[in-house]
Design a protein around this motif. Structure first.
Motif, PDB file in Angstrom:
ATOM      1  N   THR A   1       0.835  -1.202   0.000  1.00 51.56           N
ATOM      2  CA  THR A   1       0.000   0.000   0.000  1.00 51.56           C
ATOM      3  C   THR A   1       0.867   1.248   0.000  1.00 51.56           C
ATOM      4  O   THR A   1       0.615   2.186  -0.762  1.00 51.56           O
ATOM      5  CB  THR A   1      -0.945  -0.006   1.223  1.00 51.56           C
ATOM      6  N   ARG A   2       1.893   1.254   0.821  1.00 50.18           N
ATOM      7  CA  ARG A   2       2.802   2.406   0.865  1.00 50.18           C
ATOM      8  C   ARG A   2       3.455   2.637  -0.501  1.00 50.18           C
ATOM      9  O   ARG A   2       3.646   3.776  -0.908  1.00 50.18           O
ATOM     10  CB  ARG A   2       3.864   2.210   1.946  1.00 50.18           C
TER      11      ARG A   2
ATOM     12  N   ASP B   1       2.130   1.873  -3.282  1.00 50.65           N
ATOM     13  CA  ASP B   1       1.037   1.991  -4.252  1.00 50.65           C
ATOM     14  C   ASP B   1       1.151   0.924  -5.334  1.00 50.65           C
ATOM     15  O   ASP B   1       0.880   1.162  -6.508  1.00 50.65           O
ATOM     16  CB  ASP B   1       0.973   3.391  -4.865  1.00 50.65           C
TER      17      ASP B   1
ATOM     18  N   ALA C   1      -0.895  -5.593  -3.901  1.00 52.65           N
ATOM     19  CA  ALA C   1      -1.926  -5.389  -2.881  1.00 52.65           C
ATOM     20  C   ALA C   1      -3.149  -6.249  -3.179  1.00 52.65           C
ATOM     21  O   ALA C   1      -3.706  -6.884  -2.276  1.00 52.65           O
ATOM     22  CB  ALA C   1      -2.309  -3.919  -2.795  1.00 52.65           C
TER      23      ALA C   1
ATOM     24  N   VAL D   1      -6.400  -6.163   6.612  1.00 52.54           N
ATOM     25  CA  VAL D   1      -6.434  -4.769   6.156  1.00 52.54           C
ATOM     26  C   VAL D   1      -6.358  -3.781   7.312  1.00 52.54           C
ATOM     27  O   VAL D   1      -6.213  -2.581   7.099  1.00 52.54           O
ATOM     28  CB  VAL D   1      -7.678  -4.482   5.283  1.00 52.54           C
TER      29      VAL D   1
ATOM     30  N   PRO E   1      -3.088  -0.815   6.572  1.00 55.97           N
ATOM     31  CA  PRO E   1      -3.280  -0.666   5.126  1.00 55.97           C
ATOM     32  C   PRO E   1      -4.491   0.196   4.791  1.00 55.97           C
ATOM     33  O   PRO E   1      -4.433   1.052   3.906  1.00 55.97           O
ATOM     34  CB  PRO E   1      -3.448  -2.113   4.648  1.00 55.97           C
ATOM     35  N   TYR E   2      -5.586   0.008   5.510  1.00 57.55           N
ATOM     36  CA  TYR E   2      -6.791   0.806   5.285  1.00 57.55           C
ATOM     37  C   TYR E   2      -6.536   2.284   5.559  1.00 57.55           C
ATOM     38  O   TYR E   2      -6.838   3.151   4.730  1.00 57.55           O
ATOM     39  CB  TYR E   2      -7.948   0.273   6.140  1.00 57.55           C
TER      40      TYR E   2
ATOM     41  N   TYR F   1      -3.718   3.944   5.783  1.00 60.08           N
ATOM     42  CA  TYR F   1      -2.704   4.532   4.906  1.00 60.08           C
ATOM     43  C   TYR F   1      -3.265   4.779   3.507  1.00 60.08           C
ATOM     44  O   TYR F   1      -3.035   5.833   2.916  1.00 60.08           O
ATOM     45  CB  TYR F   1      -1.456   3.641   4.838  1.00 60.08           C
ATOM     46  N   ALA F   2      -4.015   3.814   2.994  1.00 58.41           N
ATOM     47  CA  ALA F   2      -4.612   3.982   1.656  1.00 58.41           C
ATOM     48  C   ALA F   2      -5.527   5.197   1.641  1.00 58.41           C
ATOM     49  O   ALA F   2      -5.513   5.986   0.690  1.00 58.41           O
ATOM     50  CB  ALA F   2      -5.379   2.723   1.248  1.00 58.41           C
TER      51      ALA F   2
ATOM     52  N   ARG G   1      -4.615   6.436  -2.009  1.00 57.26           N
ATOM     53  CA  ARG G   1      -4.349   5.216  -2.773  1.00 57.26           C
ATOM     54  C   ARG G   1      -5.701   4.577  -3.119  1.00 57.26           C
ATOM     55  O   ARG G   1      -6.073   3.544  -2.590  1.00 57.26           O
ATOM     56  CB  ARG G   1      -3.492   4.239  -1.976  1.00 57.26           C
TER      57      ARG G   1
ATOM     58  N   ILE H   1      -6.305   0.778  -4.226  1.00 52.22           N
ATOM     59  CA  ILE H   1      -6.123  -0.147  -3.103  1.00 52.22           C
ATOM     60  C   ILE H   1      -7.244   0.056  -2.088  1.00 52.22           C
ATOM     61  O   ILE H   1      -7.803  -0.915  -1.567  1.00 52.22           O
ATOM     62  CB  ILE H   1      -4.730   0.032  -2.477  1.00 52.22           C
TER      63      ILE H   1
ATOM     64  N   ILE I   1      -9.805  -2.708  -0.512  1.00 51.30           N
ATOM     65  CA  ILE I   1      -9.924  -2.919   0.930  1.00 51.30           C
ATOM     66  C   ILE I   1     -11.374  -2.748   1.377  1.00 51.30           C
ATOM     67  O   ILE I   1     -11.904  -3.574   2.121  1.00 51.30           O
ATOM     68  CB  ILE I   1      -8.977  -1.962   1.689  1.00 51.30           C
TER      69      ILE I   1
END
Length: 191
Positions: A38-39, A41, A46, A56, A66-67, A69-70, A75, A78, A82
């Motif tokens: 995710t970081r 992209d 992913a 997630v 991940p959620y 950050y996206a 993002r 992604i 999620i």
């Protein structure tokens, strides 16, 4: 190891490792393979990890998931995957006590703001600073077209004028900062 394959962006190697690896293994900063993808992209990696059931909501050492950050970083591809799992904890907060919507608004990601509102993220959540997404879009935004659009999205979704800890509303901040278009949009209300 799967973390190295994700860091290298090696989709084929991740594909070979995904069924026989612990998807929740962490690096030294507590990041999982999905958070690393995710970081970066890296949408395809992913996707593979999400489809394999990666968590997630797995937190790293600085409370990113991940959620979160996206959402925070826009993002969107992604984030859509999620959200489609139905497993994202929409009430999760980052190290600042904010939901994904707050940084999405302040960092200038209108499409992400729309996705998160449609998913049901609380629009008037107040973070540790005492700020909502609307407040951050005004105070941390530049007053330009992107933040004008975000304020419009939030106003249309019925974001409230919740004052900061000093009792100053987003509208008052917009006026003080000289963001006339934003102030006008808040005054005009939902469309």
């Amino acid at each position: 190891m799967i973390l190295e394959a994700v860091l290298a962006g090696n989709l084929q190697q991740v594909r070979m490792l995904v069924d026989r690896s612990d998807l929740e293994v962490r690096d030294g900063q507590g990041r999982t393979a999905l958070l690393l993808a995710t970081r970066a992209d890296n949408v395809e990696i992913a996707r593979l990890l999400i489809e394999a059931g990666a968590d997630v909501n797995a937190r790293d050492a600085i409370k990113d998931t991940p959620y979160l950050y996206a959402g925070a970083e826009g993002r969107d591809e992604i984030l859509k995957m999620i959200l489609a799992t139905g497993r994202a904890n929409l009430k999760d907060t980052n190290r600042y006590g904010g939901t994904a919507l707050i940084p999405a608004a302040d960092k200038g990601h209108p499409s992400t703001v729309r996705l998160l509102i449609a998913a049901g993220v609380e629009i008037d959540h107040v973070n540790n600073l005492g700020w909502t997404a609307l407040m951050e879009a005004v105070i941390l935004g530049d007053g330009g077209p992107v933040h004008q659009e975000i304020v419009g999205i939030l106003v249309d979704a019925r974001a409230r004028q919740i004052p900061d800890r000093d009792g100053i509303t987003p509208l008052e901040h917009a006026r003080r900062l000289g963001f006339g278009e934003i102030a006008e949009r808040m005054v005009s209300g939902p469309r």
